[in-house]
Scaffold this active site. Structure first.
Site, mmCIF file in Angstrom:
data_model
loop_
_atom_site.group_PDB
_atom_site.id
_atom_site.type_symbol
_atom_site.label_atom_id
_atom_site.label_comp_id
_atom_site.label_asym_id
_atom_site.label_seq_id
_atom_site.Cartn_x
_atom_site.Cartn_y
_atom_site.Cartn_z
ATOM 1 N N LYS A 185 4.779 4.504 -10.070
ATOM 2 C CA LYS A 185 3.511 4.476 -9.335
ATOM 3 C C LYS A 185 2.319 4.300 -10.257
ATOM 4 O O LYS A 185 1.377 3.565 -9.923
ATOM 5 C CB LYS A 185 3.388 5.753 -8.503
ATOM 6 N N ASP A 211 9.757 8.396 -10.801
ATOM 7 C CA ASP A 211 9.034 7.978 -9.605
ATOM 8 C C ASP A 211 7.530 7.896 -9.894
ATOM 9 O O ASP A 211 6.874 6.902 -9.561
ATOM 10 C CB ASP A 211 9.305 8.973 -8.481
ATOM 11 N N ILE A 264 -1.470 7.730 1.869
ATOM 12 C CA ILE A 264 -2.826 7.796 1.308
ATOM 13 C C ILE A 264 -3.326 6.382 1.027
ATOM 14 O O ILE A 264 -2.693 5.643 0.269
ATOM 15 C CB ILE A 264 -2.843 8.598 -0.010
ATOM 16 N N GLU A 294 16.019 15.076 -3.321
ATOM 17 C CA GLU A 294 17.355 14.514 -3.123
ATOM 18 C C GLU A 294 18.392 15.381 -3.821
ATOM 19 O O GLU A 294 18.074 16.194 -4.702
ATOM 20 C CB GLU A 294 17.415 13.090 -3.691
ATOM 21 N N GLY A 345 2.327 7.177 -0.454
ATOM 22 C CA GLY A 345 2.755 7.257 0.940
ATOM 23 C C GLY A 345 1.657 6.808 1.884
ATOM 24 O O GLY A 345 1.220 5.657 1.866
ATOM 25 N N GLU A 366 0.822 -1.213 0.000
ATOM 26 C CA GLU A 366 0.000 0.000 0.000
ATOM 27 C C GLU A 366 0.852 1.258 0.000
ATOM 28 O O GLU A 366 0.537 2.249 -0.669
ATOM 29 C CB GLU A 366 -0.918 -0.008 1.230
ATOM 30 N N VAL A 411 2.561 3.561 -3.280
ATOM 31 C CA VAL A 411 1.904 4.609 -4.065
ATOM 32 C C VAL A 411 1.187 5.550 -3.101
ATOM 33 O O VAL A 411 0.337 5.118 -2.329
ATOM 34 C CB VAL A 411 0.881 4.025 -5.058
#
Length: 391
Positions: free
Chosen positions: A200, A196, A131, A185, A129, A124, A127
């Site tokens: 997702k 990223d 949520i 970063e 964080g 979970e 994708v």
């Protein structure tokens, strides 16, 4: 008593330990038994930390402990994390992860191992964080045919775009600010080039339609090439520029997925999502549009999702979650998708029946056309910018 281990004690791993410390009683109440942190596997010396008594450096300790129920993989990447995840699943351990790179690239294989060993592989937190979006997608929306998924899937780029819009500062300056605040970063390529978000949207697509979509198979465009002028023109015309991941089920049965900066009408709920927040909209044929919103990263929000998966895995020890995807999806390319497009720096604006946004800058919106047609038009008119428009 149920037990789990954490592999990789960085931001997410330490956050999971903290969530257990804060919420041990309600977690035990939900499980019907206490939950203990039995091991922390990390290359660093943790002897001076409160977790010295559970720190180990040899993965075999976790692998060979028959009383260990769940392994949390928060190492990151797809090398050591892949090896240890395979071995943990083969040893009959449930595995929970926040590692979107690993899930996007190797999820089909790892879910197949989990099915063979009758254990859970849950992700979970990979994708959005904290949520909750993956479980609602495969469970709460199971009665729908999913038609489209679109969302802001990367908080770093959303913060940068927010600063470009509201602060009027160029991309390079906004990026430096994001790095100074710890949102980006030192090497921000995975975020600003859309990699990223691409991982997702592939995971979301995999779950929505049960077929594998690999990140390297989709078109991915980031925000590093955005001109502040286009952001300002869009804002003045009632649009916001957002980096979106988008996945669609086409009428011919094929799927499409891509990542690109879009012009989003201010009337769309996604347009108002700013700073480091994420938002994912899912369209089902029965439910219509639903949106999931919240913090897409951070130690405790992400750890919250990880802990939810630990509890879910333990509650489904006897009958694993029926979760996975099969063969590769048949993909349509971005060039085949029709939508309006934003162009700037073109000529002969009135000749093509476009909507003019800025006469002085030669900025306009086309009618619905394929990406291939839009690129050809941009080349013909000598346009300096070309962006899709979300309808």
């Amino acid at each position: 008593m149920a037990s789990f281990a954490i592999m990789g004690f960085g931001t997410v791993g330490s956050g999971v330990a903290e969530v257990l410390r804060m919420n041990a009683d309600p977690i035990a109440e939900k499980l019907g038994e206490p939950l203990s942190l039995k091991y922390i596997l990390d290359v660093r010396d943790l002897s001076a930390t409160p977790y010295a008594d559970v720190a180990v450096k040899d993965f075999a300790v976790l692998e060979n402990d028959p009383a260990l129920d769940v392994v949390v993989e928060s190492i990151g990447g797809a090398k050591v994390a892949l090896e240890f995840t395979r071995r943990a699943l083969m040893a009959g351990k449930h595995v929970v992860t926040s590692n979107k790179e690993l899930v996007a690239a190797h999820g089909k294989e790892l879910l197949a191992i989990a099915r063979e060993k009758n254990v859970n592989y849950l992700f979970e937190a990979s994708v959005g964080g904290g949520i909750p979006v993956l479980r609602p997608l495969f469970q709460c929306l199971a009665g729908n045919r999913i038609e489209e998924i679109v969302g802001i899937l990367n908080g770093t780029t959303n913060y940068i775009l927010t600063r470009m819009v509201k602060g009027g500062i160029p991309f390079d300056e906004a990026l430096k600010e994001a790095q100074a605040k710890g949102y980006a970063e030192q090497n921000p390529a995975a975020d600003v080039e859309g990699l990223d978000a691409g991982r997702k949207i592939c995971i979301l697509s995999d779950l929505a339609w049960g077929k594998e979509v690999l990140p390297e198979k989709i078109t991915t465009q980031g925000i590093s090439g955005l001109d502040l002028k286009d952001v300002a023109i869009a804002s003045a015309a009632g649009y916001r520029v957002k980096l979106l991941g988008r996945a669609l089920k086409l009428a011919d049965g094929r799927q499409a997925a891509y990542v690109a900066p879009h012009l989003v009408p201010e009337s769309c709920p996604v347009a108002g999502v700013d700073d480091v927040f994420n938002a994912i909209m899912i369209r089902g044929n029965a439910v219509g549009d639903v949106m999931f919103y919240g913090r897409g990263a951070g130690d405790l929000p992400t750890a919250s999702a990880v802990m939810g998966d630990i509890i879910d895995a333990l509650q489904h020890r006897s009958k694993r979650r029926d979760l996975g995807w099969s063969e590769s999806a048949e993909l349509a390319g971005l060039d085949e998708l029709s939508m309006p497009w934003y162009l700037r720096g073109g000529s002969a604006l009135t000749a093509i029946g476009c909507k003019v946004l800025s006469e002085s800058d030669g900025a306009f919106l086309t009618g619905s056309m394929s990406a291939k047609e839009a690129k050809a038009l941009a080349e013909k008119l000598g346009a300096a910018a070309l962006l899709p428009v979300l309808q």
